[in-house]
Motif scaffolding. Structure first.
Motif, short mmCIF file in Angstrom:
data_model
loop_
_atom_site.label_atom_id
_atom_site.label_comp_id
_atom_site.label_asym_id
_atom_site.label_seq_id
_atom_site.Cartn_x
_atom_site.Cartn_y
_atom_site.Cartn_z
N UNK A 91 -34.84 -56.39 -32.89
CA UNK A 91 -34.02 -55.33 -32.31
C UNK A 91 -32.61 -55.31 -32.85
N UNK A 92 -32.43 -55.76 -34.11
CA UNK A 92 -31.09 -55.85 -34.69
C UNK A 92 -31.10 -55.23 -36.09
N UNK A 93 -30.16 -54.32 -36.34
CA UNK A 93 -30.01 -53.70 -37.65
C UNK A 93 -28.57 -53.88 -38.10
N UNK A 94 -28.35 -54.19 -39.38
CA UNK A 94 -27.00 -54.49 -39.88
C UNK A 94 -26.47 -53.36 -40.75
N UNK A 95 -25.20 -53.00 -40.53
CA UNK A 95 -24.48 -52.06 -41.38
C UNK A 95 -23.15 -52.71 -41.78
N UNK A 96 -22.53 -52.16 -42.84
CA UNK A 96 -21.27 -52.74 -43.32
C UNK A 96 -20.07 -51.81 -43.15
N UNK A 97 -20.32 -50.55 -42.81
CA UNK A 97 -19.22 -49.58 -42.61
C UNK A 97 -19.67 -48.54 -41.60
N UNK A 98 -18.72 -47.97 -40.86
CA UNK A 98 -19.06 -47.02 -39.81
C UNK A 98 -19.72 -45.75 -40.34
N UNK A 99 -19.47 -45.41 -41.59
CA UNK A 99 -20.13 -44.23 -42.16
C UNK A 99 -21.65 -44.41 -42.18
N UNK A 100 -22.10 -45.64 -42.31
CA UNK A 100 -23.53 -45.91 -42.29
C UNK A 100 -24.12 -45.63 -40.91
N UNK A 101 -23.32 -45.86 -39.87
CA UNK A 101 -23.79 -45.59 -38.51
C UNK A 101 -23.97 -44.09 -38.29
#
Length: 233
Positions: A210-220
């Motif tokens: 249940x965990x997904x990783x992003x590196x910048x808010x634009x990815x969200x």
């Protein structure tokens, strides 16, 4: 215990609520607050180098920081320590508060998608009000903030996220949480919610379901937009 969650991001899922952490996700105050906490810890006699402040105190509510300092130093910091620290945080943030990179664009894009949003944080409601007013974020979260500190159930307890979902009238499996700390991510996953973890490249990431990783808010923003589109089909 880490709970397994079905993905609210899939075409079979139904995204009904986004819950943001505050510090480190919307507002770049995590470093400031951790440094103030480390300074207080050193004054109490605890080993807390400034360069390790974030590592030692990131994502922790003041009640847990107080317990940690008292346990390691054997000192009683007093019943009013938390209120004194809240005042110190507010004073420090008055001069050093900044938005997280990309946050305004992300909030505007999410707003256009018409997905309800709330905030669930270990900060007090008073602190969040100050942060959002100073950075012109109040219109996004008016009357939609939840303080784990004020509830007396700081993360990693899942209560603040469960409360946010309950107030919105949605089930945990229909929520997605944006977090930046392991403490907050554990709270979200234990609430039965999908968690997106904002983390700089190269830093360790928990191996939790249940965990997904992003590196910048634009990815969200991209992630939410894609989710809405596939769930419309």
């Amino acid at each position: 215990m880490i709970m397994q969650t079905s993905s609210v991001l899939s075409s079979e899922g139904k995204l009904k609520l986004i819950i943001f952490d505050c510090d480190g996700v919307l507002v770049d105050s995590e470093t400031i607050c951790c440094q103030v906490s480390a300074e207080e810890a050193r004054l109490a006699g605890m080993e807390a180098p400034e360069e390790k402040a974030v590592e030692q105190f990131s994502g922790m509510a003041l009640s847990l920081i107080q317990k940690k300092i008292e346990k390691q130093t054997g000192k009683n910091l007093g019943h009013d320590w938390i209120s004194k620290m809240q005042k110190r945080f507010i004073e420090a943030m008055a001069d050093h508060l900044e938005p997280v990179d990309g946050v305004y664009d992300m909030l505007k894009r999410v707003e256009k998608l018409s997905v309800p949003v709330r905030v669930g944080s270990n900060s007090s409601a008073l602190e969040m009000d100050l942060k959002f007013k100073k950075l012109n974020m109040t219109p996004y979260f008016q009357d939609r903030i939840h303080s784990a500190q004020d509830m007396g159930k700081p993360k990693p307890a899942p209560d603040v996220y469960i409360k946010a979902a309950s107030d919105e009238g949605v089930k945990p499996e229909n929520c997605i949480v944006l977090e930046d700390s392991d403490t907050g991510a554990r709270a979200a996953v234990n609430a039965g919610m999908m968690c997106v973890l904002l983390r700089a490249p190269g830093l360790p990431v928990p191996d939790w379901p249940g965990l997904k990783v992003i590196h910048h808010l634009s990815e969200f923003s991209d992630l939410i937009e894609n989710t809405i589109n596939i769930q419309k089909e």
